[in-house]
Write an enzyme that holds these catalytic residues in place. Sequence first.
Site, short mmCIF file in Angstrom:
data_model
loop_
_atom_site.label_atom_id
_atom_site.label_comp_id
_atom_site.label_asym_id
_atom_site.label_seq_id
_atom_site.Cartn_x
_atom_site.Cartn_y
_atom_site.Cartn_z
N GLU A 175 0.86 -1.19 0.00
CA GLU A 175 0.00 0.00 0.00
C GLU A 175 0.89 1.24 0.00
OE1 GLU A 175 -2.98 -0.05 3.04
OE2 GLU A 175 -3.74 1.94 2.53
N ASN A 222 -6.80 1.24 2.64
CA ASN A 222 -7.59 2.43 2.97
C ASN A 222 -7.27 3.60 2.06
OD1 ASN A 222 -8.60 0.90 5.06
ND2 ASN A 222 -7.30 1.81 6.62
N GLU A 256 -12.66 -2.46 1.55
CA GLU A 256 -13.31 -2.40 2.87
C GLU A 256 -14.42 -1.35 2.93
OE1 GLU A 256 -10.34 -2.12 5.98
OE2 GLU A 256 -9.67 -4.17 5.63
N GLU A 316 -6.32 -9.59 2.47
CA GLU A 316 -5.54 -8.99 3.56
C GLU A 316 -5.59 -9.95 4.74
OE1 GLU A 316 -6.02 -4.91 4.80
OE2 GLU A 316 -6.58 -4.30 2.78
O1 AHR Z 1 -3.19 -3.25 5.72
C1 AHR Z 1 -3.49 -2.14 6.51
C2 AHR Z 1 -4.94 -1.68 6.37
O2 AHR Z 1 -5.79 -2.66 6.90
C3 AHR Z 1 -5.44 -1.50 4.97
O3 AHR Z 1 -5.12 -0.26 4.46
C4 AHR Z 1 -6.91 -1.65 5.11
O4 AHR Z 1 -7.52 -2.15 3.97
C5 AHR Z 1 -7.07 -2.54 6.32
O5 AHR Z 1 -7.95 -2.01 7.23
#
Ligand code: AHR
Length: 504
Positions: A31, A76, A177, A296
Amino acid sequence: MAKEAVKAKMVIDKEFVISEIDSRIYGSFIEQLGRAVYGGIYEPDHPTADESGFRQDVIELVKELQVPIIRYPGGNMVSAYNWEDGIGPKENRARRLELAWGVTETNQVGTNEFADWAKAVNSDVMMAINLGSRGIDAARNLLEYTNHPSGTYWSNLRKQHGYEQPHNIKTWCLGNEMDGFWQIGQKTAYEYGRLAAETGKAMRLVDPSIELVSCGSSGSGMPTFPEWEATTLEHTYDVADYISLHQYYGNPNNDTANYLASTLDMDNFIKTVIATCDYMKSKKRSKKTMKLSFDEWNVWFHSNEQDKQVEPWSIAPPQLEDVYTFEDALLVGSMLNTLLKHSDRVKIACMAQLVNVIAPIMTETGGGIWRQTIFYPFYYTSVYGRGTALKPIINSPKYDSEDFTDVPHLHTSVVYNEEKKELVIFSINRHLEKTLQVDIDIRSFEGFDVVEHVVLENENVKATNTLDDEQVRPHGKGESYVDDGNLVGILPKLSWNMIRLRKR
Ligand code: AHR
């Protein structure tokens, strides 16, 4: 019998097939967050940086993990991301307030750079689109930019940016999410389902060869789980190929036995998502079986307090830099076993994340690189866990913990690699004090013998690895042996093990 051992039994048979394992079950995630990109994979001033600014030492270590697919750019962050900020000449790229993590995004790395980096580590890109602050147009334009050969505005722009050939990104996440209150542009299940279905429809018109992942719940503990899955799938079932699952565990109460039992929750989570998908399949009279993308998963809790101190709007500060312990490695090994156990439905999984941010690989900005404890179970399972997942029949002693009952001390997955004529057993002994002796009937593997028994063990459950001191590393002195056609597995107390057998 090994001294002070408790006993378990197992039967392994070639015929007890779960599924061919999709290698993408060993995927990962980068990310645009913390030092994952800046100071992690990308650091132009680093002594090992190549002409594109990528750290070669990081590339080498990522390649060791043999990660076939990497999710990008969030997380996120993607829910307010303008992908157009990350293309074109770097000197013209806008700096933006990155709202998800409260930092400044310089956009020096974007779609093209990441596609280059993924190629360098032998991975495909799994691209997430912004369905938080944006929608159909931004998604279809991005897809036209990455996948359309030429002759249109966005594909010509890509060529102008130096990329003559399309990136041909196959797998796309329809947002991230979207059930979460922390998400920019959080949606109700109905709102998300409609938007995801219409966006997916438009994307398929641009490129019918893509695969789409619909957002499932962002954790088994979400109050809207599994109603979120049921409602969103009403809309996305026909357009999507996968539904996503996300899950992180932690041990904030310092209860090792309970923590190591977390995979019972993970197992239940997967089963419930499968049941919900199959309900929708029947309801829709569909011929398609929905696949699962566990995109994830990991341990995440060590850095929570520290992250409250992050300087607002700073550039690439350390964030989510969990320092993993030995017991975390045991849980990660069990989570991998759980994914393999469900490999008939889980076709993609992404360890979150890969470098510096809740990661198996850590770097010092301007300095060295090291393997966290969790690197090891991932490495061995990814490298040796290819082929066919077999279902072991297990008879193990059990324990009860704070949140779970009937937790088997023995946690195992089994992979048969027919090409290499190898049988590989990944086992965790969750017993806090005792060796587990496992008598394994390997009836259909006549003539197979132990090639190696790798063990990850440590007297200190809180042992960690740093740049200068690797306290947790595997050894190859496991004591398993074949006796009269049966395998005797000797699993030290609290240990992760890989027993690899090959035909003599
Ligand atoms: O991996 C960290 C965060 O965890 C990501 O940005 C999100 O998708 C999840 O809540």
